[in-house]
Design a protein around this motif. Structure first.
Motif, PDB file in Angstrom:
ATOM      1  N   VAL A   1      -3.898   4.706   6.702  1.00  0.00           N
ATOM      2  CA  VAL A   1      -3.323   6.056   6.760  1.00  0.00           C
ATOM      3  C   VAL A   1      -4.329   7.046   6.190  1.00  0.00           C
ATOM      4  O   VAL A   1      -4.709   6.971   5.026  1.00  0.00           O
TER       5      VAL A   1
ATOM      6  N   CYS B   1      -6.897   1.180   3.508  1.00  0.00           N
ATOM      7  CA  CYS B   1      -5.654   1.839   3.957  1.00  0.00           C
ATOM      8  C   CYS B   1      -5.895   2.470   5.331  1.00  0.00           C
ATOM      9  O   CYS B   1      -6.914   3.113   5.555  1.00  0.00           O
TER      10      CYS B   1
ATOM     11  N   CYS C   1       0.838  -1.201   0.000  1.00  0.00           N
ATOM     12  CA  CYS C   1       0.000   0.000   0.000  1.00  0.00           C
ATOM     13  C   CYS C   1       0.877   1.258   0.000  1.00  0.00           C
ATOM     14  O   CYS C   1       1.839   1.360   0.757  1.00  0.00           O
TER      15      CYS C   1
ATOM     16  N   HIS D   1      -0.536   4.204   0.516  1.00  0.00           N
ATOM     17  CA  HIS D   1      -1.316   5.116   1.367  1.00  0.00           C
ATOM     18  C   HIS D   1      -1.816   6.323   0.586  1.00  0.00           C
ATOM     19  O   HIS D   1      -1.635   7.473   0.979  1.00  0.00           O
TER      20      HIS D   1
HETATM   21 ZN    ZN Z   1      -1.997   2.277   3.354  1.00  0.00          ZN
END
Ligand code: ZN
Ligand code: GDP
Length: 317
Positions: free
Chosen positions: A289, A287, A279, A281
């Motif tokens: 984040v 995700c 990922c 982000h």
């Molecule tokens: Zn992520």
């Protein structure tokens, strides 16, 4: 035939009275043959010592914990990222590039903001709050007024530090200030924090005057770095480090780890997991984040820069 003398400071020897003596040393031919370069900051073993003429020979180099190329210093264990609050104005994107570059080395860093006397208290407080949100507790200092220079010196004790930052922020001024102050730095409660050098058999290189000639092109390169001893133990490089972060060691995948905000969201002890292993982000499904922090757009921007560089490298090689 090449002049290649190095100044080595004797950290400690069996005969205690010789500690602190400076020796002019040549490098053993065998070391050069096997291409073991000796750098400023290296811990070395010196033999064939002539205590009267203060000469010796570097016979071996201890393994390095780290190696910096700009400036060339071995065993750097602290980076001081220095910016100024004004003159030049603090550019948060430029600062972020420096922080990312510094974080990517894996060497612990201290952020310091110089020229505090140029801004009012309100401005100072708002910067403090912002950096706190970024995940940093900077030292606010002024080389001009002397504010917090003792605190900085205290944070650098026992370590080998290189100062990095853009030009004009006061790196050279700070290095000079710490050099001239280094005998009078006390802790806040007045205790002197000088620590004696521990006994051991190795010698520590302190300063190197190295002249290297690149053969073939007749190009003559001289790079001089000195390590200034600090009162609390440790050293400060007298030559500032990179003032243009290249980010060459940062990859798309490693960039996230150079942002304390992302590290915090991913959790250091009990790592949270995004749905995708790789990922980036950027709002992928699952995700962890979020995008509600000040430097998210910087992360985005740097990721793009790195992506373009990586694609270019793929096409070129
Ligand atoms: Zn992520
Ligand atoms: P470097 O390029 O980062 O090495 O910066 P310098 O040490 O050459 O300093 C750049 C300019 O900033 C010089 O004119 C210094 O006198 C000035 N300077 C350094 N520290 C301070 C400070 O704390 N306050 C102010 N007002 N000026 C400073």
């Amino acid at each position: 035939s090449q002049a290649n003398f190095m100044r080595v400071v004797v950290q400690s020897v069996p005969d205690e009275s010789s500690g602190g003596v400076e020796l002019l040393c040549v490098v053993r031919a065998l070391l050069k043959k096997i291409k073991r370069r000796v750098m400023v900051g290296d811990k070395v073993i010196v033999g064939s010592v002539d205590w009267v003429d203060r000469r010796g020979m570097i016979e071996n180099v201890f393994q390095r914990n780290s190696e910096m190329l700009d400036p060339p210093v071995a065993n750097v264990d602290h980076l001081l990222v220095l910016f100024s609050l004004d003159q030049p104005k603090l550019e948060t994107f430029t600062l972020t590039r420096f922080l990312v570059e510094a974080e990517s080395t894996g060497v612990p860093l201290t952020l310091a903001l110089n020229k505090t006397e140029l801004v009012d208290k309100e401005t100072l407080d708002s910067w403090k709050a912002r950096f706190h949100d970024w995940g940093y507790q900077p030292v606010f200092c002024s080389v001009k007024s002397g504010q917090n220079l003792d605190l900085l010196a205290f944070q650098l004790r026992d370590q080998t530090t290189v100062v990095v930052g853009p030009s004009g922020v006061g790196k050279s001024s700070l290095i000079n200030a710490l050099r001239s102050n280094h005998r009078t730095c006390d802790t806040a409660d007045g205790e002197n924090w000088f620590e004696p050098v521990l006994g051991s058999r190795w010698l520590e290189e302190q300063r190197v005057a190295e002249v290297s000639t690149r053969s073939g092109r007749g190009k003559h390169t001289t790079r001089h770095v000195s390590l200034l001893p600090l009162t609390g133990g440790g050293y400060l490089a007298d030559t500032p480090g990179f003032n243009q972060p290249s980010l060459l060691k940062v990859t798309k995948q490693s960039l996230a780890q150079t942002f304390p905000e992302i590290r915090k969201m991913l959790g250091e002890n009990e790592p949270a997991k995004c749905s995708f292993n790789n990922c980036l982000h950027l709002g992928e499904p699952g995700c962890v984040v979020k995008g509600d922090w000040e430097r998210y757009s910087f992360y985005f921007q740097l990721l793009d820069e790195i992506r373009i560089r990586e694609e270019f490298q793929l096409r070129t090689f």
